[in-house]
Design a protein around this motif. Structure first.
Motif, PDB file in Angstrom:
ATOM      1  N   CYS A 274       6.576  -2.351   5.995  1.00 32.91           N
ATOM      2  CA  CYS A 274       5.197  -1.962   5.720  1.00 32.91           C
ATOM      3  C   CYS A 274       4.724  -2.570   4.398  1.00 32.91           C
ATOM      4  N   ARG A 275       5.580  -2.524   3.408  1.00 32.25           N
ATOM      5  CA  ARG A 275       5.268  -3.066   2.081  1.00 32.25           C
ATOM      6  C   ARG A 275       5.049  -4.574   2.146  1.00 32.25           C
ATOM      7  N   THR A 276       5.896  -5.266   2.888  1.00 36.89           N
ATOM      8  CA  THR A 276       5.793  -6.724   2.997  1.00 36.89           C
ATOM      9  C   THR A 276       4.502  -7.130   3.682  1.00 36.89           C
ATOM     10  N   ILE A 277       4.130  -6.427   4.741  1.00 39.80           N
ATOM     11  CA  ILE A 277       2.857  -6.699   5.407  1.00 39.80           C
ATOM     12  C   ILE A 277       1.700  -6.537   4.429  1.00 39.80           C
ATOM     13  N   SER A 278       1.785  -5.513   3.590  1.00 39.85           N
ATOM     14  CA  SER A 278       0.696  -5.204   2.661  1.00 39.85           C
ATOM     15  C   SER A 278       0.564  -6.227   1.540  1.00 39.85           C
ATOM     16  N   PRO A 420       8.530   7.600  -4.035  1.00 40.08           N
ATOM     17  CA  PRO A 420       7.487   6.956  -4.836  1.00 40.08           C
ATOM     18  C   PRO A 420       7.492   5.446  -4.595  1.00 40.08           C
ATOM     19  N   ILE A 421       6.333   4.881  -4.426  1.00 38.74           N
ATOM     20  CA  ILE A 421       6.185   3.446  -4.177  1.00 38.74           C
ATOM     21  C   ILE A 421       5.380   2.832  -5.314  1.00 38.74           C
ATOM     22  N   TRP A 422       5.850   1.683  -5.811  1.00 43.77           N
ATOM     23  CA  TRP A 422       5.169   0.955  -6.892  1.00 43.77           C
ATOM     24  C   TRP A 422       4.558  -0.323  -6.330  1.00 43.77           C
ATOM     25  N   LEU A 423       3.251  -0.484  -6.535  1.00 44.98           N
ATOM     26  CA  LEU A 423       2.552  -1.667  -6.053  1.00 44.98           C
ATOM     27  C   LEU A 423       1.314  -1.934  -6.906  1.00 44.98           C
ATOM     28  N   PRO A 424       0.814  -3.172  -6.924  1.00 44.89           N
ATOM     29  CA  PRO A 424      -0.483  -3.430  -7.556  1.00 44.89           C
ATOM     30  C   PRO A 424      -1.569  -2.625  -6.848  1.00 44.89           C
ATOM     31  N   PRO A 425      -2.635  -2.247  -7.538  1.00 48.80           N
ATOM     32  CA  PRO A 425      -3.646  -1.340  -6.962  1.00 48.80           C
ATOM     33  C   PRO A 425      -4.215  -1.770  -5.621  1.00 48.80           C
ATOM     34  N   LEU A 426      -4.622  -3.016  -5.486  1.00 47.22           N
ATOM     35  CA  LEU A 426      -5.211  -3.451  -4.226  1.00 47.22           C
ATOM     36  C   LEU A 426      -4.188  -3.479  -3.101  1.00 47.22           C
ATOM     37  N   VAL A 427      -2.951  -3.832  -3.437  1.00 45.30           N
ATOM     38  CA  VAL A 427      -1.888  -3.830  -2.432  1.00 45.30           C
ATOM     39  C   VAL A 427      -1.591  -2.403  -1.994  1.00 45.30           C
ATOM     40  N   MET A 428      -1.663  -1.465  -2.936  1.00 42.13           N
ATOM     41  CA  MET A 428      -1.421  -0.062  -2.586  1.00 42.13           C
ATOM     42  C   MET A 428      -2.421   0.426  -1.554  1.00 42.13           C
ATOM     43  N   GLU A 429      -3.666   0.003  -1.673  1.00 40.84           N
ATOM     44  CA  GLU A 429      -4.672   0.396  -0.690  1.00 40.84           C
ATOM     45  C   GLU A 429      -4.296  -0.126   0.697  1.00 40.84           C
ATOM     46  N   PHE A 431      -1.269  -0.884   1.658  1.00 36.01           N
ATOM     47  CA  PHE A 431      -0.038  -0.203   2.040  1.00 36.01           C
ATOM     48  C   PHE A 431      -0.348   1.146   2.694  1.00 36.01           C
ATOM     49  N   GLU A 432      -1.285   1.888   2.120  1.00 35.78           N
ATOM     50  CA  GLU A 432      -1.665   3.186   2.690  1.00 35.78           C
ATOM     51  C   GLU A 432      -2.274   3.012   4.076  1.00 35.78           C
ATOM     52  N   ARG A 433      -3.108   1.998   4.209  1.00 39.18           N
ATOM     53  CA  ARG A 433      -3.704   1.754   5.522  1.00 39.18           C
ATOM     54  C   ARG A 433      -2.633   1.364   6.542  1.00 39.18           C
ATOM     55  N   GLU A 434      -1.673   0.563   6.115  1.00 40.08           N
ATOM     56  CA  GLU A 434      -0.609   0.121   7.017  1.00 40.08           C
ATOM     57  C   GLU A 434       0.267   1.304   7.436  1.00 40.08           C
ATOM     58  N   LEU A 435       0.566   2.186   6.506  1.00 40.60           N
ATOM     59  CA  LEU A 435       1.338   3.376   6.860  1.00 40.60           C
ATOM     60  C   LEU A 435       0.576   4.243   7.850  1.00 40.60           C
ATOM     61  N   LYS A 436      -0.706   4.387   7.611  1.00 40.39           N
ATOM     62  CA  LYS A 436      -1.521   5.197   8.520  1.00 40.39           C
ATOM     63  C   LYS A 436      -1.475   4.627   9.931  1.00 40.39           C
ATOM     64  N   LYS A 437      -1.538   3.310  10.001  1.00 41.10           N
ATOM     65  CA  LYS A 437      -1.506   2.664  11.311  1.00 41.10           C
ATOM     66  C   LYS A 437      -0.133   2.781  11.956  1.00 41.10           C
ATOM     67  N   MET A 438       0.926   2.590  11.173  1.00 42.37           N
ATOM     68  CA  MET A 438       2.274   2.568  11.728  1.00 42.37           C
ATOM     69  C   MET A 438       2.778   3.966  12.082  1.00 42.37           C
ATOM     70  N   LEU A 439       2.317   4.957  11.379  1.00 45.60           N
ATOM     71  CA  LEU A 439       2.814   6.313  11.622  1.00 45.60           C
ATOM     72  C   LEU A 439       1.832   7.188  12.387  1.00 45.60           C
ATOM     73  N   ASP A 440       0.588   6.726  12.506  1.00 46.77           N
ATOM     74  CA  ASP A 440      -0.451   7.527  13.145  1.00 46.77           C
ATOM     75  C   ASP A 440      -0.557   8.896  12.470  1.00 46.77           C
ATOM     76  N   THR A 441      -0.679   8.841  11.134  1.00 52.55           N
ATOM     77  CA  THR A 441      -0.781  10.065  10.353  1.00 52.55           C
ATOM     78  C   THR A 441      -2.027  10.019   9.496  1.00 52.55           C
ATOM     79  N   THR A 442      -2.332  11.146   8.892  1.00 52.91           N
ATOM     80  CA  THR A 442      -3.440  11.242   7.947  1.00 52.91           C
ATOM     81  C   THR A 442      -2.890  11.244   6.538  1.00 52.91           C
TER      82      THR A 442
END
Length: 451
Positions: A274-278, A420-429, A431-442
């Protein structure tokens, strides 16, 4: 993970130095080459919460007094903790053992554990500044106390035990060994059930030193895409994974991987993908994943019982970005599984030799490097000062560039793992979207909760 908005006050006594209860050996004790590497020159903090044992023999006893006295007695056996770190030639670290003592604070909070509620399970701990005060000028690596402890009483009779440790002196397993000894002494033992062993020479460099492996984890020139894609600014958010989510990820794998992989390995691979995609790197660029592999219990390395120094290495495997992103999760998981197989006596000796040859470098902290560590199996639950097992225990706050897996609960009371995940701010955004898509969670403010 959102912090609670609960406010309360804490009254602290002046910090005091707790010294060993009896005279202890004086002199210099060399740290190992694994201990004194640049990447471990920081402080880690942990906190344990205890309820009032209303039915036990400790009713009416003061936890501050009990812990203070037991700490002093335990330092007789773990006397290097009462010393101070010094630096010698070639940045070599050693402990000056003169019984200088560890910092200790007594405190009282105007709140009950019940009022704090589930916040005791959160990472980062919302109230760590109240429950472990950062004493001014106490957090240096050199010439500072190696331990800072605060015991805070709550109105209900429960208490918290918070501790900050200079990582060069010990890892989390070694620290828990020390805390268990404090608990044993508090419960009447005259000596530890497991006597401590120093023996830092087992991880010393060879003479002459020779680097026999390619140590990607210490190379700073692997990820050429860093400068053109990202600034050095990093932020962190903590993400919670319930048992149901972890089982769902496991069930998505081929049956051979479902049955042969640990939860830690599976979640590491999932987050790495997920992180690599982001990150949005070129498919031909490289990324790496690394985790801390414990040397204890391995026949070829033979770490002695009672050893409380840093006893791990963190080999890194590399892959092209496109392969991690486009192939099934099993591809990343197979690479993660390979990390553990690299941990041999020859490997950790090669790490020690690298430290001497290259001046004790830091591990790779570039954004293309994903470094994780598992604290879910560290036995904090065995630390009993006389009030029974802690109701919650673990690392208190994130460490820059390292994602520590920890047991936790979400706001609905579900048990799981928080990372805890460490990422640059734009990448973090992303990453959150990718997790939402991959896990189908809120996602709520960085904490993932199942629908």
């Amino acid at each position: 993970m959102e912090n609670s908005s609960l406010f309360f006050s804490v009254r602290r006594c002046e910090p005091e130095l707790i010294r060993p209860a009896k005279p202890t050996p004086c002199g210099l004790e060399l740290l190992s080459e694994i201990d004194d590497q640049e990447g471990l020159r920081f402080h880690m903090s942990f906190i344990l919460f205890y309820k009032n044992n209303i039915n036990g023999s400790e009713l009416g006893k003061d936890p501050v007094k009990v812990v203070r006295e037991a700490l002093s007695k335990a330092l007789v056996y773990y006397y290097p903790f009462a010393g101070r770190v010094r630096e010698g030639d070639n940045r070599k670290l050693m402990v000056d053992c003169q019984g200088q003592g560890v910092l200790f604070m007594e405190a009282d909070a105007d709140i009950t554990l019940e009022e704090i509620g589930d916040s005791v399970y959160l990472l980062p701990c919302p109230y760590i500044e109240e429950l472990l005060w950062n004493v001014p000028h106490s957090n240096g690596i050199l010439a500072s106390p190696l331990l800072l402890i605060q015991v805070t009483r709550f109105k209900c009779g429960g208490f918290s035990f918070a501790i900050r440790m200079n990582h060069t002196i010990s890892d989390s397993l070694g620290l828990v060994q020390f805390l268990i000894t404090i608990g044993e002494v508090a419960n009447g033992a005259t000596q530890p059930s497991q006597m401590p062993t120093w023996n830092r020479d087992i991880f010393n460099a060879r003479k002459p030193p020779r680097i026999s492996f390619t140590h990607n984890e210490y190379s700073q020139n692997i990820f050429s895409m860093e400068a053109k894609h990202h600034s050095k600014a990093m932020i962190h958010k903590a993400f919670f994974f319930s048992h149901r989510q972890l089982l769902s990820i496991r069930n998505s794998l081929p049956s051979n991987l479902q049955n042969t992989c640990t939860t830690f390995e599976i979640l590491t691979a999932f987050l790495w993908k997920c992180r690599t995609i982001s990150l949005g790197f070129d498919p031909l660029d490289k990324v790496g994943v690394s985790y801390m592999v414990n040397a204890r219990g391995r026949k070829d390395i033979q770490v002695p019982n009672g050893y409380y120094g840093n006893a791990f290495a963190f080999p890194m495997v590399l892959s092209k970005v496109g392969l991690v992103c486009d192939r099934p999760l099993g591809y990343a998981l197979e690479l993660v599984k390979k990390i553990k197989t690299q941990m041999t006596l020859e490997y950790i000796k090669s790490v020690a030799d690298l430290m001497v040859i290259k001046g004790r470098p830091c591990f790779n902290t570039q954004v293309g490097s994903f470094i994780v560590a598992d604290t879910t199996r560290v036995p904090f639950g065995k630390v009993d000062f006389g009030w029974g097992k802690p109701v919650s225990a673990g690392i208190t706050s994130p460490v820059p560039s390292i994602s520590f897996f920890a047991r936790s609960k979400n706001r609905g009371g579900e048990e799981g793992i928080v990372v805890p995940i460490w990422l640059p701010p734009l990448v973090m955004e992303r990453f959150e979207r990718e997790l939402k898509k991959m896990l189908d969670t809120t996602i709520y403010g960085g904490i993932i909760s199942s629908l």
